[in-house]
Design a protein around this motif. Structure first.
Motif, PDB file in Angstrom:
ATOM      1  N   GLY A  58      26.062 -53.605  -2.012  1.00  0.00           N
ATOM      2  CA  GLY A  58      26.938 -54.050  -3.097  1.00  0.00           C
ATOM      3  C   GLY A  58      26.781 -55.536  -3.365  1.00  0.00           C
ATOM      4  N   PHE A  59      27.491 -56.006  -4.408  1.00  0.00           N
ATOM      5  CA  PHE A  59      27.695 -57.447  -4.608  1.00  0.00           C
ATOM      6  C   PHE A  59      26.457 -58.178  -5.109  1.00  0.00           C
ATOM      7  CE2 PHE A  59      27.860 -61.500  -1.808  1.00  0.00           C
ATOM      8  CZ  PHE A  59      28.697 -62.221  -2.645  1.00  0.00           C
ATOM      9  N   GLN A  60      25.380 -57.446  -5.450  1.00  0.00           N
ATOM     10  CA  GLN A  60      24.154 -58.158  -5.804  1.00  0.00           C
ATOM     11  C   GLN A  60      23.338 -57.419  -6.849  1.00  0.00           C
ATOM     12  OE1 GLN A  60      21.072 -57.456  -2.492  1.00  0.00           O
ATOM     13  NE2 GLN A  60      23.055 -57.183  -1.515  1.00  0.00           N
ATOM     14  N   LYS A  76      31.251 -61.329   7.436  1.00  0.00           N
ATOM     15  CA  LYS A  76      29.874 -61.822   7.409  1.00  0.00           C
ATOM     16  C   LYS A  76      29.610 -62.798   6.258  1.00  0.00           C
ATOM     17  CE  LYS A  76      26.026 -62.013   9.280  1.00  0.00           C
ATOM     18  NZ  LYS A  76      25.925 -62.416  10.689  1.00  0.00           N
ATOM     19  N   THR A  77      30.129 -62.479   5.081  1.00  0.00           N
ATOM     20  CA  THR A  77      29.872 -63.351   3.927  1.00  0.00           C
ATOM     21  C   THR A  77      30.409 -64.763   4.181  1.00  0.00           C
ATOM     22  OG1 THR A  77      30.104 -61.398   2.546  1.00  0.00           O
ATOM     23  CG2 THR A  77      30.097 -63.499   1.404  1.00  0.00           C
ATOM     24  N   ASP A  78      31.619 -64.828   4.753  1.00  0.00           N
ATOM     25  CA  ASP A  78      32.196 -66.150   5.075  1.00  0.00           C
ATOM     26  C   ASP A  78      31.358 -66.865   6.130  1.00  0.00           C
ATOM     27  OD1 ASP A  78      34.454 -66.098   3.380  1.00  0.00           O
ATOM     28  OD2 ASP A  78      35.421 -64.677   4.742  1.00  0.00           O
ATOM     29  N   VAL A 131      27.965 -50.429  -0.062  1.00  0.00           N
ATOM     30  CA  VAL A 131      28.574 -51.105   1.089  1.00  0.00           C
ATOM     31  C   VAL A 131      28.710 -52.615   0.877  1.00  0.00           C
ATOM     32  CG1 VAL A 131      27.892 -49.436   2.844  1.00  0.00           C
ATOM     33  CG2 VAL A 131      26.283 -51.246   2.183  1.00  0.00           C
ATOM     34  N   SER A 132      29.751 -53.165   1.539  1.00  0.00           N
ATOM     35  CA  SER A 132      29.942 -54.624   1.599  1.00  0.00           C
ATOM     36  C   SER A 132      29.313 -55.140   2.886  1.00  0.00           C
ATOM     37  CB  SER A 132      31.429 -54.966   1.659  1.00  0.00           C
ATOM     38  OG  SER A 132      32.050 -54.754   0.445  1.00  0.00           O
ATOM     39  N   ALA A 133      29.332 -56.454   3.027  1.00  0.00           N
ATOM     40  CA  ALA A 133      28.866 -57.063   4.274  1.00  0.00           C
ATOM     41  C   ALA A 133      29.865 -56.741   5.392  1.00  0.00           C
ATOM     42  CB  ALA A 133      28.757 -58.566   4.083  1.00  0.00           C
ATOM     43  N   MET A 134      29.374 -56.682   6.640  1.00  0.00           N
ATOM     44  CA  MET A 134      30.237 -56.304   7.764  1.00  0.00           C
ATOM     45  C   MET A 134      31.284 -57.384   8.046  1.00  0.00           C
ATOM     46  SD  MET A 134      27.232 -54.875  10.275  1.00  0.00           S
ATOM     47  CE  MET A 134      28.217 -54.178  11.612  1.00  0.00           C
ATOM     48  N   GLY A 169      23.934 -60.134   3.739  1.00  0.00           N
ATOM     49  CA  GLY A 169      25.069 -59.501   4.424  1.00  0.00           C
ATOM     50  C   GLY A 169      25.128 -58.016   4.101  1.00  0.00           C
ATOM     51  N   GLU A 170      25.087 -57.693   2.832  1.00  0.00           N
ATOM     52  CA  GLU A 170      25.177 -56.308   2.379  1.00  0.00           C
ATOM     53  C   GLU A 170      23.912 -55.524   2.771  1.00  0.00           C
ATOM     54  OE1 GLU A 170      26.843 -58.653   0.955  1.00  0.00           O
ATOM     55  OE2 GLU A 170      28.734 -57.702   0.418  1.00  0.00           O
ATOM     56  N   ARG A 171      22.780 -56.217   2.795  1.00  0.00           N
ATOM     57  CA  ARG A 171      21.526 -55.529   3.168  1.00  0.00           C
ATOM     58  C   ARG A 171      21.559 -55.072   4.617  1.00  0.00           C
ATOM     59  NH1 ARG A 171      16.402 -58.165   0.225  1.00  0.00           N
ATOM     60  NH2 ARG A 171      17.335 -58.412  -1.821  1.00  0.00           N
ATOM     61  N   GLY A 207      29.976 -62.535  -7.412  1.00  0.00           N
ATOM     62  CA  GLY A 207      31.290 -63.139  -7.168  1.00  0.00           C
ATOM     63  C   GLY A 207      31.984 -62.424  -6.033  1.00  0.00           C
ATOM     64  N   ARG A 208      32.895 -63.138  -5.344  1.00  0.00           N
ATOM     65  CA  ARG A 208      33.536 -62.571  -4.168  1.00  0.00           C
ATOM     66  C   ARG A 208      34.235 -61.249  -4.512  1.00  0.00           C
ATOM     67  NH1 ARG A 208      33.702 -65.679   0.375  1.00  0.00           N
ATOM     68  NH2 ARG A 208      33.770 -63.587   1.258  1.00  0.00           N
ATOM     69  N   GLY A 209      34.092 -60.309  -3.621  1.00  0.00           N
ATOM     70  CA  GLY A 209      34.690 -58.995  -3.849  1.00  0.00           C
ATOM     71  C   GLY A 209      33.873 -58.141  -4.818  1.00  0.00           C
ATOM     72  N   GLY A 210      32.665 -58.588  -5.146  1.00  0.00           N
ATOM     73  CA  GLY A 210      31.886 -57.956  -6.214  1.00  0.00           C
ATOM     74  C   GLY A 210      31.317 -56.580  -5.907  1.00  0.00           C
ATOM     75  N   SER A 211      31.435 -56.103  -4.670  1.00  0.00           N
ATOM     76  CA  SER A 211      30.901 -54.757  -4.378  1.00  0.00           C
ATOM     77  C   SER A 211      31.637 -53.668  -5.152  1.00  0.00           C
ATOM     78  CB  SER A 211      31.019 -54.441  -2.887  1.00  0.00           C
ATOM     79  OG  SER A 211      30.319 -55.376  -2.144  1.00  0.00           O
ATOM     80  N   ASP A 212      32.910 -53.892  -5.437  1.00  0.00           N
ATOM     81  CA  ASP A 212      33.647 -52.925  -6.269  1.00  0.00           C
ATOM     82  C   ASP A 212      32.946 -52.774  -7.616  1.00  0.00           C
ATOM     83  OD1 ASP A 212      35.546 -52.794  -4.312  1.00  0.00           O
ATOM     84  OD2 ASP A 212      37.200 -53.598  -5.513  1.00  0.00           O
TER      85      ASP A 212
HETATM   86  N1  ASP Z   1      30.784 -59.365   0.804  1.00  0.00           N
HETATM   87  C1  ASP Z   1      31.221 -59.910  -0.458  1.00  0.00           C
HETATM   88  C2  ASP Z   1      32.498 -60.687  -0.248  1.00  0.00           C
HETATM   89  O1  ASP Z   1      32.961 -60.794   0.858  1.00  0.00           O
HETATM   90  C3  ASP Z   1      31.371 -58.880  -1.519  1.00  0.00           C
HETATM   91  C4  ASP Z   1      32.385 -57.814  -1.262  1.00  0.00           C
HETATM   92  O2  ASP Z   1      32.909 -57.670  -0.158  1.00  0.00           O
HETATM   93  O3  ASP Z   1      32.680 -57.066  -2.199  1.00  0.00           O
HETATM   94  O4  ASP Z   1      33.021 -61.217  -1.184  1.00  0.00           O
END
Ligand code: ASP
Ligand code: MG
Length: 401
Positions: A140-142, A51-53, A45-48, A78-80, A154-159
Motif C-alpha cells: 500500500g501507500f505507493q 516502521k514508517t516512523d 498491506v501497510s508497513a509493520m 516498509g510496505e514492501r 501521504g500518511r495513512g495512504g494504504s487505505d
Molecule cells: N505506512 C504508511 C503510514 O504509516 C501508510 C499507511 O499505513 O497507510 O502512514
C-alpha cells in the motif's frame, strides 16, 4: 471480467495488524480461507507497526529535511517488507500468492513526492494473477509517477491504495482492517458510553473523516463514495468482528428521515488551528495555505470583514512556518489550543431545530464557543481544548434521543 469469474474482495491491513510475524501468519490463515470461500482475494498491506516512523527517523538523523524523492524510495520499503513476508506465509500454507509493489500493481500517480495522488490504476498484472488463482498481495501507500519515479500517497495512504484497487477491479467490497473494531459514535476515551456503529452512510463518514476521525483515510472515503464502493471497517484479530459497514449511497433518503434528524457521531480532530483574518480576501488566504504543506481547511467562512477558518494541521510538519506566513497586520486570532467538536448526521446542518437545541445544551455548560460552522451533514463547535470532553458528552446525548 467475465461473468464466470469469482467476486473480488479487497482486504487492507494497517500497520498494527501486521506488526509481528505471528499477526502476519494469522492474516495468512484468514486470507487463504477467504479464497477457499470462492473469492478472488487482493490484500493491501501497510508497513509493520511503526516502521514508517522509524524509517523517517533514520533519514532525519542525517538531515532534518531529507530530499523528497529519496524519502519516498525509503518509506516505500516498509510496505514492501510486509508484502513479501505475507506472501511467504501464504505460500507456506500451500496456497499460491504473489506480491506486487505499487508500481507493479499499476498505480499511476502525480509526481508530488510524499503526497502523490492516484491518477489512474492499470491493474493488468493483478487481473492476470487472479485469473491464475493466485492471492495477490499489494504494497500500500505507493505508486509510480508518470515520470517513472516511486511516489508515496501521504500518511495513512494504504487505505487509498485499497479503495482505488476496489474501484479498478470492480470489487464486491473493500474491507479495511485495523486495531479498532469499527466506527464509533464518539471517541470512547472521551465519551464513556460511545457505541460502535453497525453502519452509516458514506456521506456521514466523509464528514467524520473531514473533521478528524482517523479510522479511515479521508480521501479514501471520498473515493469510495464517488465510486459507490461498499467499505467495511473491521478489527483484524477478532474472529467475530462484524465491524462497521459504510454504505455507498445516501439512503435512507431525506423524506423518510426528516422527522428524526439527529447526530450519528461526534468527532474531534487531533491537531487544529483556528485563524481569524481581518480585511483578507479568500484568494489571499487560500494562497497562504497552498504554500503550507499539509494544512487543510476543515471549515471556513469568508465575509466582507474577513475570514474565520478552522484548519486541520495533523499532517502539517511545521506549524510555525504556517503561522509565520500569516501577516500579523491581518491576524485577528491564531490559536492552536482549540478543537472542533463536530456533530455529524445526515441533514443536521439543514435543520435549525437540532442546531438550536445543541447550541442551547452547549451554552448551558457555560462553555465559550469560539466559532460555530455548519455544513449540510455536520455542525461544528470550536471550543478550547479544556472544553472538548464536556461538549462532546453533551452533544453525544443527542444521538440516542
Ligand atoms: N505506512 C504508511 C503510514 O504509516 C501508510 C499507511 O499505513 O497507510 O502512514
Ligand atoms: Mg501505518
Amino acid at each position: 471480467m467475465d461473468e464466470h469469474s469469482r467476486p473480488i474482495v479487497i482486504q487492507k491491513y494497517g500497520g498494527s495488524s501486521v506488526a509481528t510475524i505471528e499477526k502476519l501468519e494469522a492474516i495468512a490463515d484468514r486470507v487463504v480461507r477467504r479464497q477457499k470461500d470462492g473469492y478472488g482475494v487482493v490484500v493491501v498491506v501497510s508497513a509493520m507497526g511503526n516502521k514508517t516512523d522509524e524509517l523517517l527517523r533514520l533519514a532525519r538523523q542525517i538531515t532534518p529535511e531529507p530530499p523528497a524523492r529519496e524519502l519516498d524510495m525509503l518509506l516505500s520499503t516498509g510496505e514492501r517488507t510486509t508484502m513479501a513476508l505475507l506472501s511467504i506465509a501464504i505460500q507456506k500454507r500451500g496456497a499460491q500468492s504473489i506480491s506486487f509493489t505499487g508500481s507493479q500493481s499499476g498505480i499511476i500517480t502525480t509526481d508530488s513526492h510524499s503526497h502523490a495522488r492516484i491518477i489512474s490504476v492499470r491493474p493488468y498484472r493483478i487481473q492476470d494473477e487472479l485469473e491464475r488463482n493466485k492471492i495477490v498481495i499489494v504494497a500500500g501507500f505507493q505508486g509510480t509517477s508518470y515520470k517513472n519515479e516511486i511516489t508515496t500517497l501521504g500518511r495513512g495512504g494504504s487505505d487509498m491504495t485499497a479503495i482505488a484497487l476496489a474501484g479498478a477491479l470492480s470489487a464486491e467490497s473493500c474491507e479495511i482492517y485495523s486495531d479498532v473494531d469499527g466506527v464509533y459514535t464518539a471517541d470512547p476515551k472521551v465519551v464513556l458510553d460511545a457505541q460502535k456503529l453497525d453502519e452509516l452512510s458514506s456521506a456521514e463518514m466523509i464528514e467524520m473523516a473531514q473533521h478528524g476521525a482517523k479510522v479511515l483515510h479521508d480521501e479514501a472515503v471520498l473515493y469510495a463514495h464517488r465510486h459507490q464502493i461498499a467499505l467495511y471497517a473491521k478489527k483484524s484479530h477478532a474472529e467475530k468482528s462484524s465491524g462497521t459497514l459504510i454504505r455507498p449511497d445516501g439512503w435512507p433518503d431525506y423524506a423518510l428521515k426528516a422527522a428524526q434528524i439527529h447526530p450519528t457521531a461526534i468527532v474531534t480532530a487531533k491537531k487544529t488551528m483556528f485563524v481569524r483574518m481581518n480585511d483578507t480576501n479568500t484568494a489571499d488566504f487560500l494562497d497562504i495555505l497552498e504554500h503550507c504543506d499539509g494544512a487543510r481547511v476543515m471549515d471556513m467562512v469568508a465575509s466582507n470583514g474577513g475570514i474565520d477558518a478552522l484548519l486541520d494541521i495533523w499532517n502539517c510538519p511545521d506549524e510555525d512556518a504556517l503561522k509565520a506566513r500569516i501577516d500579523p497586520a491581518h491576524a485577528g486570532c491564531i490559536r492552536c489550543d482549540v478543537r472542533n467538536v463536530t456533530a455529524v448526521g445526515l441533514d443536521i446542518g439543514r435543520c435549525t431545530d437540532i442546531i438550536r437545541k445543541m447550541n442551547q445544551a452547549v451554552s448551558e455548560l457555560g462553555v465559550g464557543v469560539i466559532a460555530l460552522f455548519t455544513q449540510p451533514n455536520a455542525v461544528t463547535f470550536v471550543v478550547t481544548l479544556d472544553d472538548v470532553a464536556a461538549v462532546s458528552n453533551v452533544l453525544h446525548a443527542f444521538i440516542t434521543q
